[in-house]
Design a protein around this motif. Sequence first.
Motif, PDB file in Angstrom:
ATOM      1  N   THR A   1       0.837  -1.210   0.000  1.00  0.00           N
ATOM      2  CA  THR A   1       0.000   0.000   0.000  1.00  0.00           C
ATOM      3  C   THR A   1       0.865   1.251   0.000  1.00  0.00           C
ATOM      4  O   THR A   1       0.656   2.174  -0.798  1.00  0.00           O
ATOM      5  N   LEU A   2       1.841   1.293   0.892  1.00  0.00           N
ATOM      6  CA  LEU A   2       2.695   2.478   1.013  1.00  0.00           C
ATOM      7  C   LEU A   2       3.517   2.720  -0.242  1.00  0.00           C
ATOM      8  O   LEU A   2       3.667   3.868  -0.691  1.00  0.00           O
TER       9      LEU A   2
ATOM     10  N   GLY B   1       0.833   4.108  -2.883  1.00  0.00           N
ATOM     11  CA  GLY B   1       1.179   5.461  -2.478  1.00  0.00           C
ATOM     12  C   GLY B   1       1.895   6.262  -3.548  1.00  0.00           C
ATOM     13  O   GLY B   1       1.824   7.499  -3.562  1.00  0.00           O
ATOM     14  N   THR B   2       2.596   5.583  -4.448  1.00  0.00           N
ATOM     15  CA  THR B   2       3.326   6.290  -5.506  1.00  0.00           C
ATOM     16  C   THR B   2       2.562   6.332  -6.828  1.00  0.00           C
ATOM     17  O   THR B   2       3.111   6.803  -7.833  1.00  0.00           O
TER      18      THR B   2
ATOM     19  N   TYR C   1       9.534  10.364  -1.188  1.00  0.00           N
ATOM     20  CA  TYR C   1       8.533   9.432  -0.657  1.00  0.00           C
ATOM     21  C   TYR C   1       8.664   8.063  -1.322  1.00  0.00           C
ATOM     22  O   TYR C   1       8.549   7.026  -0.643  1.00  0.00           O
TER      23      TYR C   1
ATOM     24  N   SER D   1       9.254   5.032   1.110  1.00  0.00           N
ATOM     25  CA  SER D   1       8.218   3.992   1.175  1.00  0.00           C
ATOM     26  C   SER D   1       8.761   2.645   0.713  1.00  0.00           C
ATOM     27  O   SER D   1       8.344   1.592   1.201  1.00  0.00           O
TER      28      SER D   1
END
Length: 216
Positions: free
Chosen positions: A163-164, A168-169, A192, A196
């Motif tokens: 998920t991260l 997330g990206t 990030y 991540s």
Amino acid sequence: MSDFQNLLSESMLFSEGLAMAIALLSYNRVKGQYWKFFVFYLIFIFLCEVFGKWGGNFISFDKSKYYNYFVIPVQFLFLYWLYAVKSLDKKKLFFILSSIYLLSFIPNELFFEKRKIIFSFNYTFGSFLLMILVIMEYYKQINSANILHFKKNRMFYINLGVTLFYIGTLPFWTFYFLLLEHMEIWNIYFNYFLISGIIMYLLFSISFIWGKQSYS
């Protein structure tokens, strides 16, 4: 890249190596389970990253083709298999998502720039399909009778890491070229991306230390 980004990049490679090492140390516990393939996957990822970083010192190769036609597709297809077939028990869904992902190479070849290290359209599409599986996995975990024992669920850590990093990206790769016109924002999101990635591989390591074989 800035010095800070170079440090993050080196740390990400270290976290991949750490995840591989912990997975190897756990191999005897999982060799009779399908989790042994996750061990092989982490070995594959680390060796691919090492080759991508230093392989050019020994042989000449196209990094763009290496990552876009080999490394990244293997990552997505393996995660589709892990989620759809092994965790969600939906073999047909695996074949459907895998087929759609592979077909996404067609418009990528026809309409999008192919000189980048990572194809934005292809990566974004693969991540979007993975997001569907991530949501289904969260739904499964939330509705599990063992939800209070989520710390023992290996897929909890894997799902959180995915998920991260991948989900997330998604905006970063979707709007990659637009963000390049605003380098301050681009650098924040690139940071990030690296951070991540480090967290994801640390969570993969934790999944072998605290996670159990099956906790649905």
